[in-house]
Design an enzyme around this catalytic site. Structure first.
Site, PDB file in Angstrom:
ATOM      1  N   LYS A 154      13.492 -36.752  19.623  1.00  0.00           N
ATOM      2  CA  LYS A 154      13.656 -36.373  20.984  1.00  0.00           C
ATOM      3  C   LYS A 154      12.855 -34.860  20.846  1.00  0.00           C
ATOM      4  O   LYS A 154      12.672 -34.362  19.741  1.00  0.00           O
ATOM      5  CB  LYS A 154      15.051 -36.251  21.246  1.00  0.00           C
TER       6      LYS A 154
HETATM    7  C1  PLP Z   1      17.624 -41.590  22.712  1.00  0.00           C
HETATM    8  C2  PLP Z   1      18.338 -42.003  23.918  1.00  0.00           C
HETATM    9  C3  PLP Z   1      19.517 -42.391  23.797  1.00  0.00           C
HETATM   10  C4  PLP Z   1      20.480 -42.565  22.750  1.00  0.00           C
HETATM   11  O1  PLP Z   1      20.475 -41.269  21.926  1.00  0.00           O
HETATM   12  P1  PLP Z   1      20.802 -41.406  20.431  1.00  0.00           P
HETATM   13  O2  PLP Z   1      21.049 -39.930  20.227  1.00  0.00           O
HETATM   14  O3  PLP Z   1      19.645 -41.996  19.762  1.00  0.00           O
HETATM   15  O4  PLP Z   1      22.000 -42.097  20.376  1.00  0.00           O
HETATM   16  C5  PLP Z   1      20.164 -42.824  25.268  1.00  0.00           C
HETATM   17  N1  PLP Z   1      19.404 -42.602  26.471  1.00  0.00           N
HETATM   18  C6  PLP Z   1      17.958 -42.591  26.465  1.00  0.00           C
HETATM   19  C7  PLP Z   1      17.177 -42.789  27.684  1.00  0.00           C
HETATM   20  C8  PLP Z   1      17.233 -42.187  25.159  1.00  0.00           C
HETATM   21  O5  PLP Z   1      15.950 -42.101  24.966  1.00  0.00           O
END
Ligand code: PLP
Length: 400
Positions: free
Chosen positions: A186
């Protein structure tokens, strides 16, 4: 998008603070921690940056979604409306509480279609969960007005759009609750982590307790703390929070790079008349984490995506065929394949998605290609990439 591309001495310094004290846990051990409270500091920085009253940092974005729903009292048999295009975490978090994910169509914003949301509301509906996919937002104004009319919770999944805004407000802060992921890929990363933001003190207090076994966090002795309700362990470690603390302070630096790179690619692709771009709702500004565009039809999009990959343009996604982000490949959800028995409410209320008509979603997702905007590209790399993309797409379109 990935913040790890630009790791620096700032991240190293914060992590070293934690290693030097040896206190890897966010709670307690006050005497040993040399005054370092990384999770707490990250929460403060995040609340300030997102202009909200409260932030709770937790172990993942998926955990954040689960906690956010739980904090507002969503539970067994409650229906939560979510889009057909998202990451599997959306329905995982809903199912974890025994609640029922109600999938509805997306539109040319690549996010929840407000009309489809309104059509899906029943007497069991408790929440609407727009997912701001690929750096841009759902039509939050329309969704908020629907939520107000029907007294529903508006929970924004801003995991892929941190730093974007709507009506000048940071994404995640417009609804009742907002969630971020700080996983490894992210824009802001902790390695693994996530956060809930809100202006609602009760939701915040519930999230604080629920994410730590129900601890009320009153007093100085963890063992003697009260447990007003059941919880779970969704805590983040100080090591992870330390990385995030450095990264959140660099968010605006990351956003500026994303925007610059996005604009170079977009300006070049705008020269191709057959290409159109994903709609950004009025009063919205993207985080520029991805550039998403439409080809005239699904076959062209699929073939252009293949051609881009074969010619070395990496980081472009054809979500229509993706195993993790589009309902067509969610056969584990569709066929209720779980390890143990699912809650009765889920077994009885989950719609039979093998019979659903999501042709509106197929129309938009089928024609779409999304390209990740990287932080580490040099300007000449972005320019070369833009020309290469335009050339590949242009020569493909000439065949028609
Ligand atoms: C990455 C993501 C998540 C989940 O996040 P994690 O930290 O990997 O559990 C949820 N929703 C969206 C849209 C994402 O891109």
């Amino acid at each position: 998008m990935p913040g790890f591309e630009l790791f620096s001495d700032k991240e190293r310094k914060e992590v070293n603070d934690v290693l030097d004290s040896g206190v890897l846990m966010r709670y307690g051990f006050d005497g040993n921690r040399n005054g370092h409270w990384k999770a707490l500091a990250l929460e403060k920085a995040l609340a300030e940056r997102m202009k909200v009253g409260y932030a709770q940092v937790v172990s993942s974005g998926t955990a954040a979604l689960t906690i956010a729903l739980a904090s507002a009292g969503i539970g067994a048999g409650d229906e939560v409306i979510m889009p057909t295009f998202t990451f599997v975490a959306s329905f995982e978090s809903i199912l974890a509480l025994g609640a029922v994910p109600i999938l509805v169509d997306v539109d040319d914003t690549l996010t929840l279609d407000p009309k489809a949301v309104e059509n899906a509301i029943t007497k069991r509906t408790k929440a609407v969960m727009p997912v701001h996919m690929c750096g841009s937002m759902a039509d939050l104004k329309a969704l908020k007005s629907i939520c107000q009319n029907y007294k529903l919770l508006l929970l924004e999944d801003a995991c892929q759009a941190i730093g974007g805004t709507f009506e000048g407000k940071p994404l995640g802060s417009y609804g009742d609750l907002g969630c971020f992921s700080f996983d490894y890929v992210k824009t802001v990363t902790c390695g693994e982590g996530g956060a809930i933001i809100t202006n609602n003190k009760d939701y915040y207090t519930n999230a604080d307790h629920f994410s730590d076994h129900g601890h009320d966090h009153i007093g100085k002795d963890r063992g003697a703390e009260g447990h007003p309700f059941l919880g779970y362990n969704f805590r983040i470690s100080e090591l992870h929070a330390a990385v995030g603390l450095a990264q959140i302070q660099r968010l605006d630096e990351f956003l500026a790079i994303q925007k610059k790179n996005y604009q170079i690619l977009r300006e070049t692709l705008e020269g191709i008349p057959e290409i159109t771009f994903r709609r950004v709702p009025q009063a919205g500004e993207e985080s520029y984490a991805f550039l998403s565009f439409f080809l005239p039809n699904a076959n062209m999009a699929k073939e252009v995506h293949t051609a881009l990959g074969e010619k070395g343009v990496d980081g472009c996604f054809y979500w229509f065929d993706n195993n993790w982000h589009y309902y067509r490949k969610w056969e584990h959800l569709i066929h209720k394949k779980s390890l143990g028995k699912l809650p009765k409410e889920v077994r009885e209320q989950l719609p039979d998605y093998s019979k659903s008509d999501f042709s509106q979603s197929d129309e938009w997702i089928g024609r779409n290609i999304s390209c990740l905007i990287k932080l580490g590209w040099s300007e000449s790399e972005v320019q070369a990439r833009a020309l290469k993309m335009a050339e590949i797409i242009g020569s493909f379109l000439k065949q028609f």
